[in-house]
Every structure is written in structure tokens, then in C-alpha cells.
Enzyme design. Structure first.
Site, short mmCIF file in Angstrom:
data_model
loop_
_atom_site.label_atom_id
_atom_site.label_comp_id
_atom_site.label_asym_id
_atom_site.label_seq_id
_atom_site.Cartn_x
_atom_site.Cartn_y
_atom_site.Cartn_z
N HIS A 17 -9.72 -37.53 -40.02
CA HIS A 17 -9.61 -36.66 -38.67
C HIS A 17 -9.24 -37.54 -37.62
CE1 HIS A 17 -10.83 -32.79 -36.25
NE2 HIS A 17 -10.21 -33.64 -35.77
N ARG A 24 -7.22 -27.52 -38.23
CA ARG A 24 -8.43 -27.43 -38.68
C ARG A 24 -8.61 -27.24 -40.23
NH1 ARG A 24 -9.39 -30.06 -34.88
NH2 ARG A 24 -10.84 -29.23 -32.95
N GLU A 50 -16.05 -31.02 -42.78
CA GLU A 50 -16.06 -32.73 -42.58
C GLU A 50 -17.42 -32.96 -42.35
OE1 GLU A 50 -13.22 -33.11 -39.44
OE2 GLU A 50 -11.77 -32.29 -40.33
C1 DGY Z 1 -9.07 -32.31 -31.04
O1 DGY Z 1 -8.93 -32.55 -30.01
O2 DGY Z 1 -9.22 -30.79 -31.38
C2 DGY Z 1 -9.10 -32.85 -31.95
O3 DGY Z 1 -8.73 -32.54 -33.53
C3 DGY Z 1 -10.63 -33.77 -32.38
O4 DGY Z 1 -11.46 -32.72 -32.68
#
Ligand code: DGY
Length: 300
Positions: A265, A219, A247
Site C-alpha cells: 500500500h 482498494r 490489509e
Molecule cells: C488514500 O489516500 O486513499 C491512500 O490509498 C491511503 O489510504
């Protein structure tokens, strides 16, 4: 049972939902009992709009944007998609590591721009070895362990850090600061929480040695993004980034930098993985409908 989903899920499982509507929870909807979101904000406001809600089925393993405590207080269950994203996310971490260390995107741009006009010469786009380099994994959970296994296949020396040292053959334990100073590549695999927000701050970024590479498929907010931008602009380190603090905004200062590879992402973005995630989401909704135990509940 009325299901509201903010997005259509890929794969065949979606068709098993009988009464699903695509839309956002922006008005009062007393008919909605299950909400499907890809880790989007579910807070007191959203919960207030959906007074009959019984389940937030998160299409993501990370649920940092869902107020699980507020859901629990209202008797709303939350589920996520553990397990099925590990391989795809670990693959992407390796891809970012390789692309950044070996300057693959720079090379690709050079070829496409018609810039490759001289015969092969010894100094073109020299990068850094991945094989033999030291990888520091921050968070040796399911995804971090999958990265460690892959890295060993690349003959990397693998270190890890996390809250508690565990017995493992995959990697050697280091305190976070020591790991940052020792690793050639650092890859982040902790969930975003109050404890990990800003974990990699300016002081810790400064511990990375010159030429080190930071990979983030976890993240964005785990890193102090302003401090990261400053380090990358200075050219001291490189980075392969899949996630960002705000994002879909990616700091503009990064767009033209040669020492950063930027992905939008894509960690779990394979047809197979996203279909498997959708399967879990739909199975949780169907379990609720049948009055059966949920498959993958998360606790507050
Ligand atoms: C997750 O599964 O956490 C991916 O990063 C998509 O948000």
C-alpha cells in the site's frame, strides 16, 4: 482543542498542532474534539467513546472505513485529502504495470540470488510490451486521468469505463465487460463503496484475456480476492498489487508467484505527497479550532 491521532504525520505541518496526543480511541475520552486517522475504522463504537468529537480528519483520500453517515448523524464532520495523492498514486500504478509486464522484480531477484551466470541470451525473462498495449482504466477520476496521461506518454491506447460516459480526449469509453475483454492492462481507480465491492468478480476476471495484467492501487476489496488468487495461481494473467482485501494480510498463495508484483500500500508513499496530505489534515484541524470553514469536507 484536544486532538487524538492514531499516527504521527510526516512533514512540518504536524508541529502546528498544539495539543495533540498519539493514541487509539480505545477508551472513553470526553476531552477529544478532533481525531486524525489514516482511513481506519470510525464507527458507532468509536464515536461513542468520543462524545465531544467534532471532526474526523482523515489522512487519506479514500474514506471507506469511516462511517460518514454515523458521523453526520452526531454532527461530526469528516475531511479527506483530495488532489494531492493523484500524481504519486498514478506513478505507482505505472511502476506496477511496468514492473509486472517487464518482469523486473523476477529479474532483480535472479541477479541478487546469483542466478545470472550465463552471458546475455535472447530468451531471458521475456515479458510483454507496455508501449503499444491497450490500457483499460476503471474509473477516470483524478487518479485515473493522471494514469491516462502517463500511459499516453508510453504510447499506450487508452480505454476507460465508469458509471457515466464523459467527453474526454484522454481515453475512449467502453462498458466494463467490453473493456476487460479488450485491454492488455487493466488499472483500477474507483473508490471502494457498496457498489464497487467485488466489482471485479470471478466472472469478470475470466473476461481478461490470457497474458493480461491487472493493476490495483485503489482498494483490495474491489476485486474478489479469492478469485484473483485462483487466476494468478493458474498463471493465466499477471498482476501488480498495492492493496489487498484484508490489509496487512497478503494471501500467502501469492508470495512465491512469479507473475505478481506485491507492494505494501505505497500509492501515496512519497515524502512530498505525504507531507502535502499532512498539510491538509492539519489545516482542517486548525480551521475547526478557529471556527473557519473546513477545507476538504466529505458529505454523507
Ligand atoms: C488514500 O489516500 O486513499 C491512500 O490509498 C491511503 O489510504
Amino acid at each position: 482543542m484536544k486532538v487524538l491521532s492514531t499516527t504521527r504525520l510526516p512533514g512540518p505541518a504536524w508541529d502546528e498542532l498544539r495539543d495533540v496526543e498519539i493514541g487509539r480511541p480505545i477508551e472513553r475520552r470526553p476531552d477529544v474534539e478532533a481525531l486524525i486517522v489514516p482511513n481506519e475504522t470510525v464507527d458507532e463504537h468509536v464515536l461513542g467513546l468520543l462524545p465531544s468529537l467534532r471532526l474526523v480528519a482523515n489522512f487519506s483520500v479514500g474514506y471507506d472505513r469511516i462511517d460518514v453517515a454515523a458521523c453526520a448523524a452526531r454532527g461530526v464532520a469528516v475531511t479527506n485529502t483530495p488532489g494531492v495523492v493523484d500524481a504519486a498514486t498514478a506513478d505507482l500504478a505505472m511502476a506496477l504495470m511496468l514492473a509486472t509486464r517487464r518482469r523486473l522484480v523476477e529479474g532483480d531477484r535472479h541477479v541478487r540470488a546469483g542466478g545470472w551466470t550465463t552471458p546475455w541470451f535472447a530468451g531471458l525473462f521475456l515479458g510483454h510490451d507496455v508501449g503499444g498495449a491497450t490500457l483499460g482504466i476503471v474509473g477516470l477520476g483524478r487518479i485515473g486521468s493522471a494514469v491516462a496521461r502517463r500511459a499516453r506518454g508510453f504510447d499506450m491506447r487508452v480505454l476507460y469505463t465508469q458509471r457515466h460516459e464523459v467527453e474526454t480526449d484522454l481515453a475512449q469509453y467502453r462498458e466494463l465487460d467490453a473493456l476487460l475483454g479488450e485491454a492488455d492492462v487493466v488499472s483500477l481507480h474507483v473508490p471502494l463503496s457498496a457498489e464497487t465491492t467485488g466489482l471485479i468478480d470471478a466472472r469478470r476476471l475470466a473476461l481478461l484475456h490470457d497474458g493480461a495484467t491487472l493493476v490495483n492501487t485503489a482498494r483490495g476489496a474491489i476485486i474478489d480476492e479469492d478469485a484473483l488468487v485462483a487466476e494468478l495461481v493458474s498463471g493465466r494473467i499477471s498482476a501488480g498489487l498495492d492493496v489487498y482485501a484484508h490489509e496487512p494480510q497478503v494471501p500467502e498463495e501469492l508470495w512465491s508467484l512469479p507473475n505478481v508484483v506485491l507492494a505494501p500500500h505505497l500509492g501515496s508513499a512519497t515524502i512530498e505527497t505525504r507531507s502535502a496530505m499532512a498539510r491538509i489534515v492539519v489545516d482542517n484541524v486548525l480551521a475547526l479550532e478557529r471556527g473557519e470553514p473546513l477545507l476538504t469536507p466529505v458529505s454523507a
